[in-house]
Write an enzyme that holds these catalytic residues in place. Structure first.
Site, PDB file in Angstrom:
ATOM      1  N   GLN A 120       0.848  -1.188   0.000  1.00 43.55           N
ATOM      2  CA  GLN A 120       0.000   0.000   0.000  1.00 43.55           C
ATOM      3  C   GLN A 120       0.886   1.242   0.000  1.00 43.55           C
ATOM      4  O   GLN A 120       1.760   1.392   0.858  1.00 43.55           O
ATOM      5  CB  GLN A 120      -0.892   0.000   1.244  1.00 43.55           C
ATOM      6  CG  GLN A 120      -2.004   1.017   1.149  1.00 43.55           C
ATOM      7  CD  GLN A 120      -2.791   1.157   2.434  1.00 43.55           C
ATOM      8  OE1 GLN A 120      -2.207   1.413   3.482  1.00 43.55           O
ATOM      9  NE2 GLN A 120      -4.097   1.024   2.356  1.00 43.55           N
ATOM     10  N   TYR A 132      -8.003  10.654   4.519  1.00 40.89           N
ATOM     11  CA  TYR A 132      -6.616  10.933   4.137  1.00 40.89           C
ATOM     12  C   TYR A 132      -6.599  11.921   2.968  1.00 40.89           C
ATOM     13  O   TYR A 132      -7.639  12.278   2.422  1.00 40.89           O
ATOM     14  CB  TYR A 132      -5.895   9.624   3.778  1.00 40.89           C
ATOM     15  CG  TYR A 132      -5.375   8.901   5.008  1.00 40.89           C
ATOM     16  CD1 TYR A 132      -4.148   9.253   5.567  1.00 40.89           C
ATOM     17  CD2 TYR A 132      -6.111   7.905   5.624  1.00 40.89           C
ATOM     18  CE1 TYR A 132      -3.671   8.622   6.706  1.00 40.89           C
ATOM     19  CE2 TYR A 132      -5.638   7.266   6.765  1.00 40.89           C
ATOM     20  CZ  TYR A 132      -4.413   7.629   7.303  1.00 40.89           C
ATOM     21  OH  TYR A 132      -3.954   7.013   8.432  1.00 40.89           O
ATOM     22  N   ARG A 188      -7.827   1.933  -1.461  1.00 37.75           N
ATOM     23  CA  ARG A 188      -8.518   1.886  -0.161  1.00 37.75           C
ATOM     24  C   ARG A 188      -9.640   2.912  -0.225  1.00 37.75           C
ATOM     25  O   ARG A 188      -9.405   4.071  -0.596  1.00 37.75           O
ATOM     26  CB  ARG A 188      -7.524   2.213   0.968  1.00 37.75           C
ATOM     27  CG  ARG A 188      -8.046   1.788   2.348  1.00 37.75           C
ATOM     28  CD  ARG A 188      -7.728   0.331   2.611  1.00 37.75           C
ATOM     29  NE  ARG A 188      -8.782  -0.352   3.350  1.00 37.75           N
ATOM     30  CZ  ARG A 188      -8.778  -0.599   4.659  1.00 37.75           C
ATOM     31  NH1 ARG A 188      -7.775  -0.218   5.395  1.00 37.75           N
ATOM     32  NH2 ARG A 188      -9.775  -1.243   5.230  1.00 37.75           N
ATOM     33  N   ARG A 239     -13.983  -5.117  12.119  1.00 42.41           N
ATOM     34  CA  ARG A 239     -14.529  -6.044  13.123  1.00 42.41           C
ATOM     35  C   ARG A 239     -15.242  -7.213  12.446  1.00 42.41           C
ATOM     36  O   ARG A 239     -16.334  -7.611  12.844  1.00 42.41           O
ATOM     37  CB  ARG A 239     -15.489  -5.328  14.080  1.00 42.41           C
ATOM     38  CG  ARG A 239     -14.820  -4.366  15.028  1.00 42.41           C
ATOM     39  CD  ARG A 239     -15.574  -4.219  16.338  1.00 42.41           C
ATOM     40  NE  ARG A 239     -15.318  -5.349  17.205  1.00 42.41           N
ATOM     41  CZ  ARG A 239     -16.116  -5.729  18.208  1.00 42.41           C
ATOM     42  NH1 ARG A 239     -17.224  -5.063  18.462  1.00 42.41           N
ATOM     43  NH2 ARG A 239     -15.806  -6.763  18.960  1.00 42.41           N
ATOM     44  N   ARG A 248      -6.749  -6.446  12.589  1.00 47.74           N
ATOM     45  CA  ARG A 248      -6.360  -6.812  13.951  1.00 47.74           C
ATOM     46  C   ARG A 248      -6.561  -8.287  14.293  1.00 47.74           C
ATOM     47  O   ARG A 248      -5.727  -8.858  15.014  1.00 47.74           O
ATOM     48  CB  ARG A 248      -7.103  -5.906  14.936  1.00 47.74           C
ATOM     49  CG  ARG A 248      -6.714  -4.441  14.780  1.00 47.74           C
ATOM     50  CD  ARG A 248      -7.703  -3.521  15.462  1.00 47.74           C
ATOM     51  NE  ARG A 248      -9.034  -3.645  14.887  1.00 47.74           N
ATOM     52  CZ  ARG A 248     -10.125  -3.140  15.418  1.00 47.74           C
ATOM     53  NH1 ARG A 248     -10.057  -2.488  16.558  1.00 47.74           N
ATOM     54  NH2 ARG A 248     -11.300  -3.276  14.819  1.00 47.74           N
ATOM     55  N   CYS A 301      -9.358 -11.125  18.697  1.00 46.78           N
ATOM     56  CA  CYS A 301      -9.044  -9.703  18.922  1.00 46.78           C
ATOM     57  C   CYS A 301     -10.200  -9.071  19.690  1.00 46.78           C
ATOM     58  O   CYS A 301     -11.367  -9.324  19.397  1.00 46.78           O
ATOM     59  CB  CYS A 301      -8.890  -9.020  17.566  1.00 46.78           C
ATOM     60  SG  CYS A 301      -9.016  -7.226  17.634  1.00 46.78           S
ATOM     61  N   CYS A 333      -1.831  -2.195  19.204  1.00 45.35           N
ATOM     62  CA  CYS A 333      -1.633  -1.979  17.764  1.00 45.35           C
ATOM     63  C   CYS A 333      -1.732  -0.495  17.425  1.00 45.35           C
ATOM     64  O   CYS A 333      -0.729   0.218  17.447  1.00 45.35           O
ATOM     65  CB  CYS A 333      -2.608  -2.833  16.960  1.00 45.35           C
ATOM     66  SG  CYS A 333      -4.349  -2.651  17.406  1.00 45.35           S
ATOM     67  N   CYS A 383       0.304  -6.612  19.446  1.00 52.44           N
ATOM     68  CA  CYS A 383      -1.054  -6.912  19.897  1.00 52.44           C
ATOM     69  C   CYS A 383      -1.037  -7.096  21.408  1.00 52.44           C
ATOM     70  O   CYS A 383      -0.136  -7.747  21.945  1.00 52.44           O
ATOM     71  CB  CYS A 383      -1.553  -8.184  19.221  1.00 52.44           C
ATOM     72  SG  CYS A 383      -3.093  -8.781  19.941  1.00 52.44           S
ATOM     73  N   ALA A 390      -3.542 -12.987  33.630  1.00 56.65           N
ATOM     74  CA  ALA A 390      -2.075 -13.041  33.759  1.00 56.65           C
ATOM     75  C   ALA A 390      -1.644 -14.430  34.217  1.00 56.65           C
ATOM     76  O   ALA A 390      -0.686 -15.005  33.676  1.00 56.65           O
ATOM     77  CB  ALA A 390      -1.591 -11.978  34.741  1.00 56.65           C
TER      78      ALA A 390
HETATM   79  C1  LIG Z   1      -2.256  -0.629  13.827  1.00 64.86           C
HETATM   80  C2  LIG Z   1      -3.110  -0.306  12.655  1.00 64.86           C
HETATM   81  C3  LIG Z   1      -2.554   0.339  11.569  1.00 64.86           C
HETATM   82  C4  LIG Z   1      -3.328   0.592  10.448  1.00 64.86           C
HETATM   83  N1  LIG Z   1      -2.728   1.139   9.353  1.00 64.86           N
HETATM   84  C5  LIG Z   1      -3.423   1.233   8.197  1.00 64.86           C
HETATM   85  C6  LIG Z   1      -2.758   1.577   6.994  1.00 64.86           C
HETATM   86  O1  LIG Z   1      -1.536   1.750   6.954  1.00 64.86           O
HETATM   87  N2  LIG Z   1      -3.516   1.689   5.886  1.00 64.86           N
HETATM   88  C7  LIG Z   1      -4.862   1.459   5.878  1.00 64.86           C
HETATM   89  O2  LIG Z   1      -5.491   1.577   4.830  1.00 64.86           O
HETATM   90  N3  LIG Z   1      -5.504   1.086   7.000  1.00 64.86           N
HETATM   91  C8  LIG Z   1      -4.817   0.947   8.149  1.00 64.86           C
HETATM   92  N4  LIG Z   1      -5.444   0.472   9.276  1.00 64.86           N
HETATM   93  C9  LIG Z   1      -6.866   0.072   9.213  1.00 64.86           C
HETATM   94  C10 LIG Z   1      -6.967  -1.440   8.928  1.00 64.86           C
HETATM   95  O3  LIG Z   1      -6.545  -1.717   7.620  1.00 64.86           O
HETATM   96  C11 LIG Z   1      -8.390  -1.981   9.111  1.00 64.86           C
HETATM   97  O4  LIG Z   1      -9.224  -1.407   8.154  1.00 64.86           O
HETATM   98  C12 LIG Z   1      -8.948  -1.716  10.494  1.00 64.86           C
HETATM   99  O5  LIG Z   1      -8.052  -2.178  11.482  1.00 64.86           O
HETATM  100  C13 LIG Z   1     -10.306  -2.389  10.690  1.00 64.86           C
HETATM  101  O6  LIG Z   1     -10.228  -3.746  10.423  1.00 64.86           O
HETATM  102  P1  LIG Z   1     -10.114  -4.841  11.612  1.00 64.86           P
HETATM  103  O7  LIG Z   1     -11.289  -4.630  12.507  1.00 64.86           O
HETATM  104  O8  LIG Z   1     -10.132  -6.147  10.900  1.00 64.86           O
HETATM  105  O9  LIG Z   1      -8.833  -4.566  12.304  1.00 64.86           O
HETATM  106  C14 LIG Z   1      -4.694   0.232  10.421  1.00 64.86           C
HETATM  107  C15 LIG Z   1      -5.240  -0.387  11.535  1.00 64.86           C
HETATM  108  C16 LIG Z   1      -4.467  -0.675  12.638  1.00 64.86           C
HETATM  109  C17 LIG Z   1      -5.066  -1.398  13.801  1.00 64.86           C
HETATM  110  S1  SF4 Z   2      -4.133  -4.830  20.529  1.00 62.98           S
HETATM  111 FE1  SF4 Z   2      -4.615  -6.872  19.763  1.00 62.98          FE
HETATM  112  S2  SF4 Z   2      -6.575  -7.338  20.719  1.00 62.98           S
HETATM  113 FE2  SF4 Z   2      -6.295  -5.133  20.923  1.00 62.98          FE
HETATM  114  S3  SF4 Z   2      -7.257  -4.304  19.061  1.00 62.98           S
HETATM  115 FE3  SF4 Z   2      -5.116  -4.548  18.568  1.00 62.98          FE
HETATM  116  S4  SF4 Z   2      -5.036  -6.559  17.609  1.00 62.98           S
HETATM  117 FE4  SF4 Z   2      -6.975  -6.473  18.707  1.00 62.98          FE
END
Ligand SMILES: Cc1cc2nc3c(=O)[nH]c(=O)nc-3n(C[C@H](O)[C@H](O)[C@H](O)COP(=O)(O)O)c2cc1C
Ligand code: SF4
Length: 679
Positions: free
Chosen positions: A103, A172, A220, A309, A332, A355, A362, A381, A412
């Site tokens: 990306q 963005y 995206r 999610r 995640r 998660c 994260c 994580c 823990a």
């Molecule tokens: C730590 C972190 C970094 C992310 N960085 C990006 C990124 O670089 N580019 C992007 O399009 N989305 C980014 N996202 C969004 C994720 O691609 C994703 O859409 C979001 O976490 C929701 O999906 P999930 O619930 O499966 O985590 C990031 C998300 C997290 C948690």
């Molecule tokens: S830290 Fe781990 S458990 Fe919490 S949101 Fe991020 S991936 Fe999910």
């Protein structure tokens, strides 16, 4: 064979075939340990992705690599070394049958923490709305288009299977260009929708010219902005007027992006002003973007990914069968458990560590400074310390098998027991109650914490699978210590109590009791303590038709270290939406005759420029207010239980979890994991 035949069927993006419908969503990995200055991944960075490819993920979309050269790494800093360095990532992912897209990001415009970054127009910065980001020049736009083509060409030369453009998404820079409320330009990049789309259109055309028509280019994309105005998001189900992109315009935009040459739309919702949509916290419904993405898909014929999610394989399988989406996107969930796809394939769903949408390990972490390296911290994580530490934090067999006692069956304790058992130690886990889970049981009792409850189940199953000898209803006494080579003390913490006048009333209750019993509804409630638990209880009770007041002694609520903006903003919006009253700088004096007397102190507050806000300053005022309360809920933190530890303290006795210091789940798990690796 898996029960999910649609999820495990192949799909094509342009000419590239992906072996299944599971895509790892891009998550920014740009700390110095994981990303080189040329935008390629270090060995540790690449191995983090390869681990997810090994886990069965069909398509790895890497986190964003910045485009504009600056203090961050950039894909055009040195394309020669980039091409050379990325081969390890590509070969590693291909070895497991996964494809890799990288990306490339034009970065953030007004959503940058740096108000000096260019935006489409002079717009209030998201983080400091008192400052405007400046308008980008046409020369800069042309330069970005050229750099996108050069970056994509470097990716292609490195053997990367495709690129994703970041982003007509999440507020963005490119998203701001496409949205009328953010783009006030009067040149060829502003005004009509065609003009607003010119920048992302020129990018894909330049890439296709440089890399060939069949080189896949994804974008995206946010279906809706879910935004009410600057710094104001719209909650799920809320009636609001869209400030950004609505579904009608979104369908037209999606079609035009397809016509421009994009081969895939990687979708969810939101902007930085509504950050809890692209980064859904635990308060968001599961699969929160699915129906909106499904609606958008009707407008295009290119493949569409849905993320947010979304970790339910049955739902994804059905959505693919129904033609609502083409791929499920997971970010995640794959940090918490890199082997999800393989576990689904093998019908081992119970083995997946879920998660919990907390963001502590994260999203919040990648923006924290690591003072040792002076760079940002690594992605990881809260539940899985091995995430992005695949070459360092491995659970290896212990050199000497030992007899280990773990005292306390909270998270823990269970984590320490799990890791010790996996390393070959013989583990006895003492739990004085009849159930494993500790204080995480009440913490997970909220209606919206279903994944937290699943996590407790996962740990309980781990105890069985790793053959930990669980001793329920069994007190560990100090004499027992002599029977073991190593003792982990995970005795947790006790809720702090208040001696305030009238707090001996049965109407005054403590957070754990309230969470366990779930019996408060349709009442006036005063919550003492506006930390994370207090605010979550406020949300829970407001949903149950309670009129809630939070009393917080500090000048602000939610003073929680490491809490992510997405979680914070959503709770703040929820508190506003449900009309929860927040009394700051306030302490409770007494509870009497169904009323809480609250001493509220107000101070002179300057304006946003730190100058006088009125002509005559008000000084300090102390006012006592009486708030009707059928129930008072106290949530004022915990004190560690260290009695046993002090009684048996020795080199082979390890204090972990809340017993060490009451903190969040991440601290408990990471402390237990790293300590258990050492014994
Ligand atoms: C730590 C972190 C970094 C992310 N960085 C990006 C990124 O670089 N580019 C992007 O399009 N989305 C980014 N996202 C969004 C994720 O691609 C994703 O859409 C979001 O976490 C929701 O999906 P999930 O619930 O499966 O985590 C990031 C998300 C997290 C948690
Ligand atoms: S830290 Fe781990 S458990 Fe919490 S949101 Fe991020 S991936 Fe999910």
């Amino acid at each position: 064979m898996s029960s999910y035949s649609n999820l495990f069927s192949p799909v094509k993006i342009g000419n590239v075939e992906i072996k299944n419908r599971i895509a790892m969503m891009p998550m920014g990995v740009f700390s110095p340990r994981l990303m080189n200055q040329d935008g390629s991944y270090t060995k540790d960075g690449a191995d983090y992705y390869i681990e997810r490819a090994k886990g069965g993920t069909g398509l790895i979309i890497t986190g964003l690599v910045p485009l504009p050269p600056g203090h961050l790494p950039s894909i055009v800093n040195n394309v020669e070394t980039y091409v050379e360095n990325q081969r390890y990532l590509v070969d590693g992912c291909h070895k497991y049958g996964a494809k890799v897209f990288i990306q490339i990001s034009a970065l953030s415009g007004r959503s940058s923490t740096n108000p000096a970054d260019p935006a489409p127009s002079a717009l209030p910065n998201v983080f400091d709305p008192s400052q405007n980001n400046r308008e980008m020049t046409v020369e800069e736009i042309h330069k970005y288009v050229e750099m996108f083509a050069a970056g994509a060409k470097a990716a292609k030369d490195a053997g990367i299977d495709g690129v994703e453009i970041h982003a007509v998404h999440e507020g963005y820079l490119l998203d701001q260009f496409t949205i009328a409320a953010f783009n006030h330009r009067t040149d060829e990049y502003g005004g009509s929708l065609e003009n607003r789309l010119r920048f992302p259109t020129e990018i894909v055309q330049a890439i296709k010219k440089a890399c060939g028509e069949d080189y896949p280019v994804s974008v995206r994309y946010s279906v809706y902005s879910k935004t009410k105005g600057f710094n104001r998001g719209a909650l799920p189900g809320e009636d609001y007027e869209e400030f950004g992109r609505d579904i009608e315009e979104s369908k037209i935009v999606a079609r035009k992006l397809q016509e421009a040459g994009y081969d895939m739309l990687d979708c969810d919702n939101g902007t930085y002003d509504a950050w809890y949509w692209p980064h859904p916290p635990v308060y968001m419904p599961a699969a929160c973007n699915l129906e909106d993405v499904a609606e958008l898909r009707k407008a295009v014929t290119i493949p569409v990914i849905c993320a947010g999610r979304f970790d339910d394989p049955a739902l994804a399988d059905q959505a693919i069968a129904d033609g609502k989406i083409d791929m499920m996107g997971m970010g995640r969930p794959l940090l918490a458990d890199p082997d999800m796809a393989n576990k689904w394939m093998e019908d081992r769903e119970d083995d997946i560590r879920p998660c919990i949408s907390c963001h502590f390990g994260c999203l919040a972490r990648i923006f924290q400074i690591d003072y040792a390296t002076r760079g940002t911290k690594d992605i990881s994580c809260a539940l899985n310390p091995r995430c992005a530490m695949e070459n360092h934090y491995n659970i290896t067999p212990a050199q000497k098998k030992k007899k280990v006692a773990v005292v306390g069956g909270g998270i823990a304790g269970m984590e320490a027991a799990r890791v010790c058992a996996l390393r070959g130690h013989a583990v006895d886990l003492y739990e004085k109650t009849g159930v494993l889970g500790g204080v995480f049981i009440p913490a997970a009792a909220f209606s919206f914490k279903e994944h937290d409850r699943r996590l407790i189940e996962w740990y309980r199953k781990q105890m069985k699978d790793t053959e930990v000898n669980v001793l329920l209803n069994t007190e560990f006494v100090k004499e027992d210590a002599a029977k073991y080579d190593e003792v982990f003390v995970a005795t947790g913490a006790t809720e702090n109590k208040l001696k305030t006048q009238g707090f001996d009333s049965p109407q005054v209750r403590y957070a754990v009791d309230v969470l366990m019993n779930q019996d408060i509804h349709d009442q006036n409630v005063v919550i003492v303590g506006g930390g994370l638990t207090g605010c979550e209880i406020a949300y829970d009770l407001a949903m149950k038709n309670c009129k809630v007041t939070i009393v917080e002694q500090l000048p602000e609520i939610l003073n929680v270290e490491g809490l992510a903006k997405a979680n914070y903003d959503m709770l703040r919006d929820i508190i506003d939406y449900y009309d929860v009253k927040v009394m700051k700088n306030s302490t409770v004096e007494k509870y009497e005759d169904g009323k809480v007397s609250v001493l509220e102190t107000t101070y002179n507050t300057p304006n946003i420029n730190e100058r006088a806000i009125t002509i005559s300053l008000q000084g300090i005022h102390k006012i006592v207010k009486e708030i009707p309360a059928d129930t008072v809920v106290v949530s004022v933190g915990y004190t560690e239980n260290q009695e046993l530890y002090h009684a048996i303290q020795a080199e082979n006795v390890h204090l972990i979890g809340d017993a060490d210091h009451p903190a969040n789940l991440m601290a408990a798990i990471w402390g237990a994991y790293t300590t258990a690796l050492e014994v």
